[in-house]
Design an enzyme around this catalytic site. Structure first.
Site: not given
Length: 402
Positions: A98, A170
């Protein structure tokens, strides 16, 4: 109806048998006349191809892309003249996740509602892919990280190539492995999922095939042949599609230096209950063997957010006993905690350090594992407040995978 049941059953079997998904992040503001161009469509005899088309941003997902994909997929699922769906990316990426820089700026402006809308839209679409009633083929030719895995791994078929680079990175930006990653990482062989989730290390196409993240492997030079063959099919039968993919598939094995050649060592180190125990084991083995792999793994774990390590380990462990929808609901809570800064500012700090300022010197808070308390981890997995609605998925209409 029987066909739908047949297809859904095969998809579930595909997920289970591969024993083995990620996204994160968000909406940028695009002009309306550009939105349709971010997801292009190719029509074939009996199929449709969705093309993620933001090559300059490595096809990073935003809210409008996820919403358009969901609308298209719903239309195609309801159309009896469409037998199956293909997804691919333009340029050198399938999908890199994203738009975290846009998300960073939105958070700093206090625009949390747009952030929430992104996660709701993206996770809902991922659930739709994971419960899709028609065969789904993802051509993972290039970077496939975070949300890129989230929109592909839940589907029936995933074709990796020599250009595929997979990761769930992440923890490097102070976040958690999301986009369904706690579901699919927890179903990988042994404790490979914990290793990938905590370290954010990459896998190539051959490694994806070996561990079940991909169902097929083909050299990128043969992708055009695969697409042409798929375009000529007049079928909604997954076995026919699989036969077509196998026609151009290759049998390939991980190289000798692959982490998959160390799976017993990975299990020994990453099977422990706590991050501290995992690190202790790695340090003991590094001292005993002087093996560079232990040292590089330790170096990575000491670079990433301590809070991210603990919440990611907890998330993957819980995912092992949950369905896809339960994982996405929990990850949605965690993502809202990450953007709210109630527990920590690590998410914004990680993006600042790695992507915005690029000083690669994040100031994590808490700065050490010892200072990350159980209460912090518990809060990170809890709703923002008693009034904050959970992610609502259509579980009564679409059966979740286990």
């Amino acid at each position: 109806m029987m066909l739908r049941v047949k297809v859904a059953s095969l998809i579930r079997r595909s997920l289970h048998n591969s024993r083995f998904r990620g996204l994160c992040f968000l909406p940028d503001i695009a002009h309306n006349d550009d939105l349709d161009n971010q997801v292009l469509v190719e029509g074939k005899a009996w199929s449709r191809t969705a093309i993620l088309n933001r090559p300059s941003a490595l096809n990073a997902l935003n809210t409008s892309m996820a919403a358009r994909l969901h609308k298209l997929y719903k239309c195609w699922e309801d159309n009896p003249d469409i037998g199956f769906v293909v997804m691919k990316g333009s340029g050198r990426a399938f999908c890199a996740g994203g738009d975290i820089v846009s998300l960073y700026h939105l958070i700093n402006k206090g625009n949390i509602e747009d952030c929430k809308q992104f996660f709701r839209t993206a996770y809902t679409f991922m659930y739709f892919v994971g419960t899709y009633l028609k065969p789904h083929v993802a051509l993972l030719n290039g970077i496939t990280m975070g949300g890129g895995a989230g929109v592909s791994v839940p589907g029936t078929f995933r074709v990796a190539t020599d250009k595929t680079v997979f990761a769930t990175p992440e923890t490097l930006i102070g976040f958690h492995t999301d986009a369904g990653a706690s579901f699919y990482l927890s179903h990988l062989p042994g404790h490979l999922g914990e290793y990938l989730g905590l370290t954010g290390e990459k896998l190539n196409g051959a490694e994806m095939l070996a561990c079940g993240l991909a169902t097929h492997y083909s050299h990128s030079s043969r992708l055009q042949l695969i697409e042409e063959q798929l375009g000529e099919l007049v079928t909604d039968d997954p076995s026919v599609i699989e036969t077509s993919l196998e026609k151009y598939g290759e049998l390939i094995y991980p190289e000798q230096n692959s982490v998959l050649q160390r799976i017993e060592i990975v299990d020994n180190c990453f099977s422990h209950d706590t991050v501290e125990e995992i690190i202790d084991t790695l340090e003991s083995e590094a001292a005993r063997t002087n093996d560079a792999w232990f040292k590089s793994t330790l170096k990575r774990l000491k670079e990433v957010s301590p809070l991210s390590l603990k919440v990611t380990l907890r998330s993957i462990r819980e995912g092992r006993f949950q369905t896809l929808d339960q994982c996405l609901v929990r990850e949605y809570r965690m993502s809202l905690q990450g953007i709210s800064k109630q527990v920590s500012n690590d998410f914004c700090e990680g993006i600042r350090a790695r992507v915005v300022d690029k000083d690669f010197a994040p100031k994590w808070n808490p700065p050490t594992l010892e200072q990350v308390t159980k209460d912090m981890v518990d809060q990170y997995l809890s709703p923002l407040s008693e009034f904050e609605p959970d992610l609502e998925l259509p579980t009564t209409l679409r059966e979740a995978f286990t």
